[in-house]
Design a protein around this motif. Structure first.
Motif, PDB file in Angstrom:
ATOM      1  N   SER A 393       1.087  -1.231   0.161  1.00 37.37           N
ATOM      2  CA  SER A 393      -0.108  -0.317   0.116  1.00 37.37           C
ATOM      3  C   SER A 393       0.786   1.481   0.071  1.00 37.37           C
ATOM      4  CB  SER A 393      -0.670  -0.122   1.079  1.00 37.37           C
ATOM      5  OG  SER A 393      -0.722  -0.080   2.346  1.00 37.37           O
ATOM      6  N   LEU A 394      -0.091   2.394  -0.732  1.00 37.16           N
ATOM      7  CA  LEU A 394       0.320   4.165  -0.408  1.00 37.16           C
ATOM      8  C   LEU A 394       1.074   4.305   1.121  1.00 37.16           C
ATOM      9  CD1 LEU A 394       2.132   6.104  -2.113  1.00 37.16           C
ATOM     10  CD2 LEU A 394       0.009   6.910  -2.076  1.00 37.16           C
ATOM     11  N   GLN A 395       1.781   4.268   1.616  1.00 37.01           N
ATOM     12  CA  GLN A 395       1.974   4.312   3.104  1.00 37.01           C
ATOM     13  C   GLN A 395       2.843   5.196   3.767  1.00 37.01           C
ATOM     14  OE1 GLN A 395       3.982   0.808   4.824  1.00 37.01           O
ATOM     15  NE2 GLN A 395       2.256   0.229   3.757  1.00 37.01           N
ATOM     16  N   LYS A 396       2.734   5.734   5.034  1.00 29.74           N
ATOM     17  CA  LYS A 396       3.857   6.928   5.678  1.00 29.74           C
ATOM     18  C   LYS A 396       3.559   5.791   6.744  1.00 29.74           C
ATOM     19  CE  LYS A 396       0.829  10.760   6.815  1.00 29.74           C
ATOM     20  NZ  LYS A 396       1.037  12.055   7.011  1.00 29.74           N
ATOM     21  N   HIS A 397       5.040   6.016   8.370  1.00 30.32           N
ATOM     22  CA  HIS A 397       4.969   5.225   9.950  1.00 30.32           C
ATOM     23  C   HIS A 397       5.031   7.501  10.392  1.00 30.32           C
ATOM     24  CE1 HIS A 397       5.061   1.502   7.757  1.00 30.32           C
ATOM     25  NE2 HIS A 397       5.963   2.620   7.590  1.00 30.32           N
ATOM     26  N   VAL A 463       0.098   4.646   8.207  1.00 29.68           N
ATOM     27  CA  VAL A 463      -1.292   5.140   7.539  1.00 29.68           C
ATOM     28  C   VAL A 463      -0.648   4.681   6.039  1.00 29.68           C
ATOM     29  CG1 VAL A 463      -2.007   7.434   7.197  1.00 29.68           C
ATOM     30  CG2 VAL A 463      -0.855   7.252   8.937  1.00 29.68           C
ATOM     31  N   ARG A 464      -2.275   4.317   6.219  1.00 32.17           N
ATOM     32  CA  ARG A 464      -2.352   3.809   4.702  1.00 32.17           C
ATOM     33  C   ARG A 464      -3.120   4.843   3.805  1.00 32.17           C
ATOM     34  NH1 ARG A 464      -4.612  -1.370   5.484  1.00 32.17           N
ATOM     35  NH2 ARG A 464      -2.051  -2.049   4.884  1.00 32.17           N
ATOM     36  N   LYS A 468      -4.139  -1.465  -3.467  1.00 30.09           N
ATOM     37  CA  LYS A 468      -5.004  -1.720  -4.721  1.00 30.09           C
ATOM     38  C   LYS A 468      -6.031  -2.999  -4.174  1.00 30.09           C
ATOM     39  CE  LYS A 468      -1.850  -4.307  -7.755  1.00 30.09           C
ATOM     40  NZ  LYS A 468      -0.935  -4.594  -8.771  1.00 30.09           N
ATOM     41  N   TYR A 469      -5.840  -3.612  -2.797  1.00 28.26           N
ATOM     42  CA  TYR A 469      -6.337  -5.048  -2.399  1.00 28.26           C
ATOM     43  C   TYR A 469      -7.606  -5.496  -2.356  1.00 28.26           C
ATOM     44  CZ  TYR A 469      -1.872  -6.198  -3.581  1.00 28.26           C
ATOM     45  OH  TYR A 469      -0.591  -6.969  -4.531  1.00 28.26           O
ATOM     46  N   ALA A 476      -3.813  -1.661  10.469  1.00 26.17           N
ATOM     47  CA  ALA A 476      -3.286  -1.997  10.857  1.00 26.17           C
ATOM     48  C   ALA A 476      -1.647  -2.890  10.695  1.00 26.17           C
ATOM     49  CB  ALA A 476      -3.570  -2.695  12.142  1.00 26.17           C
ATOM     50  N   LYS A 477      -2.354  -3.346   8.697  1.00 26.30           N
ATOM     51  CA  LYS A 477      -1.304  -3.880   8.108  1.00 26.30           C
ATOM     52  C   LYS A 477      -1.054  -3.211   7.300  1.00 26.30           C
ATOM     53  CE  LYS A 477      -4.423  -7.882   9.663  1.00 26.30           C
ATOM     54  NZ  LYS A 477      -4.998  -9.170   9.995  1.00 26.30           N
ATOM     55  N   PRO A 478       0.352  -4.077   6.648  1.00 27.57           N
ATOM     56  CA  PRO A 478       1.119  -2.955   5.787  1.00 27.57           C
ATOM     57  C   PRO A 478       0.421  -3.890   4.346  1.00 27.57           C
ATOM     58  CG  PRO A 478       2.509  -5.260   6.830  1.00 27.57           C
ATOM     59  CD  PRO A 478       1.677  -4.792   7.299  1.00 27.57           C
TER      60      PRO A 478
END
Length: 478
Positions: A393-397, A463-464, A468-469, A476-478
């Motif tokens: 996913s497109l995300q950040k921490h 933070v998603r 695409k899924y 809370a899962k990458p």
């Protein structure tokens, strides 16, 4: 002849701990020739003529999809909001199969975790039950017993029917040893394999007669299910609230033991429910001392010892009647006559809140997998595998930075406003708070090492922003 196979993918397989765990149950674990029992089940049912329907939990959604894709099998996956046993699972599948209203296919319900190596013998047995199922019976298939097992229920055969099957005189619970011996001497009993052939309309009518509350909960859940498609796989999600209100009961108790028209056809081929480590051991050839080994096991002066050691060298010296199961984060050593009590080990570890009771070090994800190699104060090291064409996913921490090192394949990295490629032995750095994504643009699997560092390394520090899924943002899962 056209039959729709319905594969029941529930169950946690606790008797095969530590290889099988809640997060990765035995039906998804490679156990036979580097294939999972679900993969073998899909292959075994390819002759049916229709795409399969798999009934599974949301947590195992992509494990099922991976197995189906590995068999080049298009089909539907019914995602249960929670486990409610086989009566509800079969009701959901029958309701799905009966839509549109004029559809009334023959449904072949099979567990996902059985091993039946003779496909032709199995197909021939199922075909023997078609006439009875088309005439309105619920047909079950019993296995001709080879020993007085106390681990299986039994079916007592009644009179012959004109369609070539036999009537079911009664279902018998798992017996004590003496009772099992008496049943075998009786001569007209079969092991209950939990495999059924039935018209969708027949099953729904029977559920309405004997377990109408379960049927009505499932009807409400299937009134307006959510649906989405990934590749060849069509996912169907029943409404959660009515399904969660459904009571949990097996199809045997809810319907089979109470229904008037149940027929049975005996199956004489090799069959195992792979329900214990002794059963797994029996899938491997024995040496002259009765030892059975898979992986990197070795025996010396040992007898009747089973070693499962896929990852490292394991030696049994002077042992007898032992089961030795080695995994990266847990080891089981048990007397063979205690194989049925492994589930009690899982319950014990769960009470102590030991994470290895339910979780593997290696975790499956829709895009591939990750393996937590090492963890310490303010750092964590993971191996990450990304399937061809897949993306995280497109995300950040908020609390951690990440260093990525490619060890196999090609990575397409999105970091902030830039996108660039990394090949083997190249690396990159993702600062705290930077938006990022990892994508595998190649045709081969991508493998990389991720080193996380920061004040908090929990899986919920994600933070998603885009996925695409179909997973929800900020999950809370990458």
């Amino acid at each position: 002849m056209s039959i729709t196979p319905v594969i029941l993918c529930g169950g946690s397989g606790t008797r095969l701990w530590p290889l099988s765990r809640q997060s990765f149950p035995k039906q998804f674990v490679p156990l036979v020739g580097n294939q999972s029992l679900l993969q073998l089940t899909l292959a075994r049912l390819a002759w049916c003529g229709n795409p399969p329907v798999c009934v599974a939990s949301e947590d195992h959604r992509f494990l099922v999809a991976d197995a189906m894709e590995s068999q080049n099998s298009a089909g539907q996956v019914l995602l249960e909001p929670a486990a409610r046993n086989t009566a509800a699972a079969m009701a959901l599948a029958a309701l799905l199969a009966a839509s549109p209203a004029d559809a009334d296919p023959l449904l072949l319900f099979c567990p996902s975790d059985h091993h039946i190596p003779d496909v032709e013998a199995f197909a021939h047995t199922v075909r023997q039950g078609v006439a009875a199922a088309e005439a309105g019976a619920i047909v079950t298939f019993g296995v001709v017993p080879s020993f007085p097992s106390t681990a299986y229920g039994y079916i007592e055969q009644g009179d012959a029917r004109t369609d070539g099957s036999r009537r079911v005189a009664r279902f018998i619970e798992k017996p004590a040893p003496a009772a099992a011996q008496a049943l075998l001497l009786q001569g007209n009993v079969l092991w209950n394999a939990g495999i059924f052939l039935v018209r969708a309309s027949t099953l729904l009518t029977a559920l309405g007669q004997h377990a109408n509350d379960i049927l009505q909960s499932c009807r409400q859940a299937m009134a307006a299910p959510k649906q989405d498609t990934v590749g060849q796989i069509h996912f169907v999600r029943p409404e959660a609230a009515p399904f969660l209100a459904c009571r949990s009961q097996s199809i045997d108790y809810a319907v089979m033991e109470r229904h008037a028209d149940v027929a049975v056809v005996p199956f004489q081929g090799q069959w195992s429910d792979v329900g214990s480590w002794n059963a797994v051991a029996d899938l491997s050839p024995a040496d002259d001392d009765g030892n059975r080994i898979t992986g990197q096991g070795h025996t010396l002066h040992a007898s009747n010892t089973f070693i499962h050691a896929p990852g490292r060298t394991v030696v049994a010296l002077g042992t007898k009647d032992l089961l030795i199961i080695d995994t990266p984060d847990a080891l089981l050593v048990a007397q063979r006559d205690h194989a049925e009590q492994v589930k009690d080990v899982v319950a014990h570890l769960s009470r102590l809140k030991v994470p290895e009771a339910a979780l593997h070090r290696r975790v499956a994800r829709p895009w591939g997998w990750y393996d937590s190699v090492d963890v310490g104060e303010r750092f964590q090291v993971k191996r990450i595998g990304v399937k061809p064409g897949a993306s995280l996913s497109l995300q950040k921490h908020h609390h951690r930075a990440e260093h990525w090192i490619v060890v196999k394949g090609t990575a397409e990295v999105t970091r902030g406003a830039e996108t660039y490629l990394l090949s083997e032995n190249q690396s990159t750095y993702i600062p705290i708070g930077e938006v990022h994504r990892l994508h595998n643009p190649g045709k081969l699997p991508l493998e990389m090492i991720e080193v996380q560092s920061g004040s908090y390394l929990g899986e919920d520090d994600i933070v998603r922003l885009e996925d695409k899924y179909g997973r929800q943002p900020d999950a809370a899962k990458p």
